[in-house]
Design a protein around this motif. Structure first.
Motif, PDB file in Angstrom:
ATOM      1  N   GLU A 196       0.809  -1.218   0.000  1.00 27.98           N
ATOM      2  CA  GLU A 196       0.000   0.000   0.000  1.00 27.98           C
ATOM      3  C   GLU A 196       0.845   1.271   0.000  1.00 27.98           C
ATOM      4  O   GLU A 196       0.497   2.246  -0.643  1.00 27.98           O
ATOM      5  CB  GLU A 196      -0.917   0.019   1.231  1.00 27.98           C
ATOM      6  CG  GLU A 196      -1.775  -1.216   1.380  1.00 27.98           C
ATOM      7  CD  GLU A 196      -3.138  -1.049   0.720  1.00 27.98           C
ATOM      8  OE1 GLU A 196      -3.260  -0.183  -0.162  1.00 27.98           O
ATOM      9  OE2 GLU A 196      -4.054  -1.785   1.117  1.00 27.98           O
ATOM     10  N   ILE A 197       1.935   1.259   0.764  1.00 22.10           N
ATOM     11  CA  ILE A 197       2.694   2.502   0.877  1.00 22.10           C
ATOM     12  C   ILE A 197       3.733   2.603  -0.228  1.00 22.10           C
ATOM     13  O   ILE A 197       3.833   3.615  -0.911  1.00 22.10           O
ATOM     14  CB  ILE A 197       3.358   2.605   2.270  1.00 22.10           C
ATOM     15  CG1 ILE A 197       2.261   2.676   3.339  1.00 22.10           C
ATOM     16  CG2 ILE A 197       4.262   3.831   2.338  1.00 22.10           C
ATOM     17  CD1 ILE A 197       2.744   2.760   4.750  1.00 22.10           C
ATOM     18  N   PHE A 198       4.474   1.532  -0.447  1.00 21.36           N
ATOM     19  CA  PHE A 198       5.489   1.589  -1.490  1.00 21.36           C
ATOM     20  C   PHE A 198       4.943   1.166  -2.846  1.00 21.36           C
ATOM     21  O   PHE A 198       5.691   1.001  -3.807  1.00 21.36           O
ATOM     22  CB  PHE A 198       6.722   0.783  -1.073  1.00 21.36           C
ATOM     23  CG  PHE A 198       7.450   1.430   0.063  1.00 21.36           C
ATOM     24  CD1 PHE A 198       8.370   2.443  -0.168  1.00 21.36           C
ATOM     25  CD2 PHE A 198       7.171   1.087   1.371  1.00 21.36           C
ATOM     26  CE1 PHE A 198       9.015   3.078   0.884  1.00 21.36           C
ATOM     27  CE2 PHE A 198       7.811   1.714   2.433  1.00 21.36           C
ATOM     28  CZ  PHE A 198       8.732   2.716   2.192  1.00 21.36           C
ATOM     29  N   GLY A 199       3.644   0.980  -2.910  1.00 23.83           N
ATOM     30  CA  GLY A 199       2.957   0.825  -4.185  1.00 23.83           C
ATOM     31  C   GLY A 199       3.330  -0.403  -4.997  1.00 23.83           C
ATOM     32  O   GLY A 199       3.264  -0.375  -6.231  1.00 23.83           O
ATOM     33  N   HIS A 210      -0.504  -7.653  -4.110  1.00 22.01           N
ATOM     34  CA  HIS A 210      -1.770  -7.463  -3.427  1.00 22.01           C
ATOM     35  C   HIS A 210      -2.413  -8.758  -2.938  1.00 22.01           C
ATOM     36  O   HIS A 210      -2.983  -8.798  -1.844  1.00 22.01           O
ATOM     37  CB  HIS A 210      -2.735  -6.680  -4.314  1.00 22.01           C
ATOM     38  CG  HIS A 210      -3.780  -5.974  -3.537  1.00 22.01           C
ATOM     39  ND1 HIS A 210      -4.967  -6.571  -3.197  1.00 22.01           N
ATOM     40  CD2 HIS A 210      -3.803  -4.739  -2.985  1.00 22.01           C
ATOM     41  CE1 HIS A 210      -5.671  -5.727  -2.469  1.00 22.01           C
ATOM     42  NE2 HIS A 210      -5.001  -4.605  -2.333  1.00 22.01           N
ATOM     43  N   ALA A 228      -6.258   4.283   3.955  1.00 19.45           N
ATOM     44  CA  ALA A 228      -4.869   4.732   3.862  1.00 19.45           C
ATOM     45  C   ALA A 228      -4.377   5.206   5.224  1.00 19.45           C
ATOM     46  O   ALA A 228      -3.270   4.884   5.661  1.00 19.45           O
ATOM     47  CB  ALA A 228      -4.748   5.859   2.851  1.00 19.45           C
ATOM     48  N   PHE A 229      -5.246   5.944   5.896  1.00 17.11           N
ATOM     49  CA  PHE A 229      -4.890   6.474   7.206  1.00 17.11           C
ATOM     50  C   PHE A 229      -4.531   5.348   8.172  1.00 17.11           C
ATOM     51  O   PHE A 229      -3.522   5.410   8.877  1.00 17.11           O
ATOM     52  CB  PHE A 229      -6.078   7.279   7.724  1.00 17.11           C
ATOM     53  CG  PHE A 229      -5.920   7.711   9.131  1.00 17.11           C
ATOM     54  CD1 PHE A 229      -5.097   8.774   9.441  1.00 17.11           C
ATOM     55  CD2 PHE A 229      -6.584   7.047  10.144  1.00 17.11           C
ATOM     56  CE1 PHE A 229      -4.939   9.170  10.746  1.00 17.11           C
ATOM     57  CE2 PHE A 229      -6.426   7.433  11.450  1.00 17.11           C
ATOM     58  CZ  PHE A 229      -5.600   8.501  11.754  1.00 17.11           C
ATOM     59  N   VAL A 237      -3.664   2.276   7.433  1.00 18.94           N
ATOM     60  CA  VAL A 237      -2.495   1.509   7.002  1.00 18.94           C
ATOM     61  C   VAL A 237      -1.223   2.155   7.531  1.00 18.94           C
ATOM     62  O   VAL A 237      -0.360   1.486   8.116  1.00 18.94           O
ATOM     63  CB  VAL A 237      -2.462   1.402   5.458  1.00 18.94           C
ATOM     64  CG1 VAL A 237      -1.104   0.899   4.998  1.00 18.94           C
ATOM     65  CG2 VAL A 237      -3.566   0.497   4.970  1.00 18.94           C
ATOM     66  N   ILE A 238      -1.125   3.473   7.372  1.00 16.74           N
ATOM     67  CA  ILE A 238       0.090   4.147   7.857  1.00 16.74           C
ATOM     68  C   ILE A 238       0.154   4.077   9.374  1.00 16.74           C
ATOM     69  O   ILE A 238       1.209   3.811   9.951  1.00 16.74           O
ATOM     70  CB  ILE A 238       0.137   5.626   7.407  1.00 16.74           C
ATOM     71  CG1 ILE A 238      -0.137   5.725   5.908  1.00 16.74           C
ATOM     72  CG2 ILE A 238       1.499   6.218   7.714  1.00 16.74           C
ATOM     73  CD1 ILE A 238      -0.166   7.130   5.387  1.00 16.74           C
ATOM     74  N   ALA A 239      -0.984   4.306  10.029  1.00 18.84           N
ATOM     75  CA  ALA A 239      -1.002   4.237  11.493  1.00 18.84           C
ATOM     76  C   ALA A 239      -0.498   2.878  11.957  1.00 18.84           C
ATOM     77  O   ALA A 239       0.272   2.778  12.912  1.00 18.84           O
ATOM     78  CB  ALA A 239      -2.399   4.501  12.020  1.00 18.84           C
ATOM     79  N   VAL A 278       1.593   0.910  10.513  1.00 14.03           N
ATOM     80  CA  VAL A 278       3.046   0.788  10.378  1.00 14.03           C
ATOM     81  C   VAL A 278       3.744   1.565  11.482  1.00 14.03           C
ATOM     82  O   VAL A 278       4.685   1.068  12.118  1.00 14.03           O
ATOM     83  CB  VAL A 278       3.500   1.277   8.984  1.00 14.03           C
ATOM     84  CG1 VAL A 278       5.015   1.251   8.881  1.00 14.03           C
ATOM     85  CG2 VAL A 278       2.874   0.419   7.904  1.00 14.03           C
ATOM     86  N   VAL A 279       3.268   2.773  11.761  1.00 12.05           N
ATOM     87  CA  VAL A 279       3.906   3.586  12.804  1.00 12.05           C
ATOM     88  C   VAL A 279       3.788   2.888  14.163  1.00 12.05           C
ATOM     89  O   VAL A 279       4.759   2.788  14.912  1.00 12.05           O
ATOM     90  CB  VAL A 279       3.280   4.997  12.865  1.00 12.05           C
ATOM     91  CG1 VAL A 279       3.886   5.791  14.016  1.00 12.05           C
ATOM     92  CG2 VAL A 279       3.494   5.726  11.560  1.00 12.05           C
TER      93      VAL A 279
END
Ligand code: SF4
Ligand code: SF4
Lengths: 400, 304
Positions: free
Chosen positions: A77-80, A85, A188-189, A191-193, A195-196
């Motif tokens: 998702e982040i590095f595309g 998938h 998206a929000f 997904v990043i959360a 990872v953090v």
């Protein structure tokens, strides 16, 4: 080329499920003693070793091995790297199951498990465990949300509640439709959360034992420990995906996804390389490498750990090895074992509390740990059987 | 710009899930704790101890602890180690080769900067103004991180109970100090081997004992500086090293220094987590835009 994911819908009660249920049953028996007759009735824990395998395996390894979730999410998702998938949904599901089991294992290990919510109200910012608890809790929530699309997709538009509840079919459908939209927009929000949050607690698990400078062996007591925990967790993410996919292929009679897996395996050597560089650099800088060869149990354990990390690093650099499903699987196992042994080293083998205390897990502790593993596998099977997790395959060798 | 940045901050902090770690900030920025000479503590003089275990018995009475027998007839209270039922214990150190022996009293050191307090996930262990490190069973959830953290292996766990809690020496804080009485063990000692008093006074007493008989004592007050200082001190016979009494040569810094500074650095003002979030968000945005553009160029056949 890319097909949608679909529930497997295979026969559920197989022999393997019976085996899993057996292990779970055994665990339940021991759990009864743990909860009603105290730790002393089934564990080998002692004042010198207040933490046993329930912490080192169920929690520390559990969290590390669930790293497939956030690493795959980051890659796809982040590095595309959209071509991977198909691996995302199973990885997210196993991560959720993994963390769910970690939370459950913590409840088994806590003396006053019903006070677990105290971590939410009574804050002690100096405590590493406090930070771990918060991040794990929030990440578990995020993982639940990340898994929702699969559930919504399965039931959206075809809700059929039994009997008079049927009246609620339409509102529920409408609700699921809305949920689908909201999830698409906000995913998206999360997904990043995710990872953090993973960065946060994966590394903090490595900080935990740093409070005991006089108990943990020098080979593992290093200020770099949080970074080493993080990089090793990242390194084990893809190997876990490979491991699970390979087993799923075997047990669910699916076509192997070797091409996909060897593709994503290409990242492993750079992760492992970073880890090894940090690890060996740290040991050399602190001048403790010689300790590895002093013939002690800890020294040997370290050497085994390091070789399990190093072998796949060199092997997986070669495209020929990556392309071979069996080698790929073995390399993945090596990384997994390396991380498991590392966590055991930090939490048990490398620990010497003094006063002549020592520890070896009891039958009861092992039985409960096995029950957790079996429960996890069972949940995975339920998940892929009834939810659209695995990509649909052309039904050539298995008439539907 | 300011407003949007703050909004971003809030959203990320709340939902991105680093809010909890905010509390780590003030707590971690603290200076090393200075020992307070007015706090209470004890001086355990191994050279004077005669091994009668009167203190052990007094402690059991005071805290209503059951006896523990390691003998077959289970008539006598004879614990081998401190445990959930034995907060303090007299142990014998014996070196047959050199013909020396010494008794030592094991108990909570009531550290100036306690590792157990730093570690406890809910703050159930806290240094009190009277000098004792107090445990709150109501708050505790039984994670046992305090046991891992304590360099002296002091906190004990009720392994045999269905709902276990932590137990350890209380310095008789509530039961006696609050009523202006000294600790039960010090009162029971017939040999003057346990002195109760204020930390500052105890140091003076200890020093004068060493000065009065330098041939008898190791010239060191254990606990004055070890692990950041403790409120319980030890003196030892010249020929018996502290380490052989179960009092290892610990560094003078508190053991929680490293974990606290790591935690502090990672969560200082949220900067690292937010930075990671922003960078990852940027990469994701860039990759998605590129994908969308490619899809449009191809005639929009991609559905995402
Ligand atoms: S000796 Fe251990 S239990 Fe006692 S105050 Fe110090 S760290 Fe806490
Ligand atoms: S066992 Fe209780 S007192 Fe000890 S660290 Fe955990 S919550 Fe705190």
């Amino acid at each position: 080329m890319s097909r949608p994911a679909a529930p497997l819908r295979q026969k559920f009660f197989t022999f393997n499920v019976a085996v899993l249920l057996f292990f779970i049953g055994a665990g339940v028996v021991f759990a009864y003693f743990r909860f009603f007759h105290g730790f002393a009735s089934i564990t080998n824990l002692s004042p010198g070793f207040p933490w046993g395998i329930w912490i080192s395996f169920d929690v520390a390894c559990g969290v590390a091995l669930a790293a497939g979730g956030f690493t795959t999410a980051a890659i796809v998702e982040i590095f595309g790297q959209g071509r991977y998938h198909p691996l995302l949904r199973p990885a997210t599901l196993t991560a959720f199951i993994g963390y769910f089991l970690v939370a459950l294992a913590v409840c088994f290990d806590l003396g006053k498990y019903y006070n677990i919510w105290h971590a939410l109200v009574f804050w002690n910012g100096t405590s590493v465990l406090f930070e771990v608890a918060w991040c794990v809790m929030m990440y578990l929530t995020v993982l639940a949300i990340e898994n929702l699309p699969a559930v919504v997709e399965q039931y959206k538009g075809n809700v059929q509640l039994p009997g008079s509840l049927g009246l609620l079919d339409r509102p529920t459908n409408w609700f699921l439709g809305r949920a689908d939209q909201v999830l698409r927009r906000t995913m998206a929000f999360f997904v990043i959360a995710g990872v953090v949050l993973s960065f946060g607690h994966q590394s903090s698990l490595g900080t935990l034992m740093l409070i005991a400078p006089y108990k943990l062996h020098e080979l593992w007591y290093t200020p770099l420990s949080p970074l080493l925990f993080l990089t090793s967790a990242v390194s084990v993410g893809i190997p876990m995906v490979i491991f699970e996919a390979t087993l799923a292929t075997k047990f669910f009679g699916r076509k192997p996804e070797t091409e996909l897996l060897s593709g994503i395996a290409e990242y492993i050597p750079s992760f492992l390389g970073t880890y090894l560089l940090l690890r060996i650099g740290d040991l050399a800088y602190r001048g403790v490498l010689a300790k590895a060869f002093d013939g002690s149990l800890q020294g040997y354990s370290f050497l085994v750990e390091l070789s399990l990390f190093a072998m796949p690093y060199f092997l997986l650099k070669r495209p020929r090895i990556r392309a071979n499903g069996t080698f790929l699987f073995l390399c993945a196992c090596s990384v997994i074992l390396a991380v498991v042994l590392n966590r055991f080293n930090v939490f048990l083998i490398g620990v010497n509390p003094g006063n002549g205390y020592n520890y070896f897990p009891s039958v009861g502790e092992i039985a409960i740990t096995l029950a957790f593993v079996a429960f996890g596998v069972l949940l995975y099977k339920i998940g892929v059987n009834y939810l659209p997790i695995l990509e649909e395959q052309a039904p050539d060798h298995e008439p539907a | 710009m300011d407003i949007s940045r703050r909004k971003f901050f809030k959203v990320t902090a709340a939902a991105g899930g680093v809010a909890a770690c905010a509390v780590a900030k003030p707590a971690l920025a603290r200076e090393a704790k200075e020992p307070d000479p007015n706090e209470y503590g004890m001086l355990n003089d191994s050279a004077r101890c005669i091994g009668c275990k009167a203190c052990q018995v007094a402690c059991k009475k005071e805290n209503k602890l059951p006896t523990e027998s390691s003998l077959e007839d289970s008539l006598y209270d004879s614990p081998r180690n401190t445990s959930e039922h034995t907060y303090t214990l007299i142990k014998l150190f014996k070196d047959d080769k050199r013909g020396v022996s010494s008794f030592v009293k094991r108990q909570c050191m009531h550290c100036v900067d306690p590792a157990c307090q730093s570690a406890c996930i809910v703050g159930a262990l806290k240094k009190q103004p009277d000098g004792s490190v107090k445990y709150d069973a109501q708050m505790c959830m039984g994670c046992r991180y305090c046991m891992v953290a304590c360099p002296f292996n002091i906190p004990q766990f009720e392994w045999k109970k269905a709902i276990p809690v932590i137990t350890k020496c209380t310095l008789c804080s509530e039961s006696r100090l609050a009523k202006n009485k000294p600790t039960a063990c010090s009162e029971a000692c017939p040999a003057g081997a346990i002195v109760f008093g204020r930390r500052g006074d105890l140091l003076k007493i200890a020093r004068s004992r060493i000065e009065a008989s330098p041939e008898l004592y190791v010239d060191h007050i254990y606990g004055e500086k070890e692990v950041g200082g403790t409120n319980v001190f030890y003196l030892s016979k010249k020929e018996v090293a502290f380490a052989s009494l179960g009092l290892p040569d610990f560094d003078y810094r508190p053991v929680s220094g490293l974990t606290e500074s790591i935690q502090h650095r990672i969560f200082q003002y949220f900067i690292p987590p937010i930075a990671v979030y922003t960078v990852l968000g940027g990469i994701m945005y860039y990759n998605q835009r590129r994908k969308n553009q490619a899809a449009q160029a191809q005639g929009g056949e991609e559905h995402e």
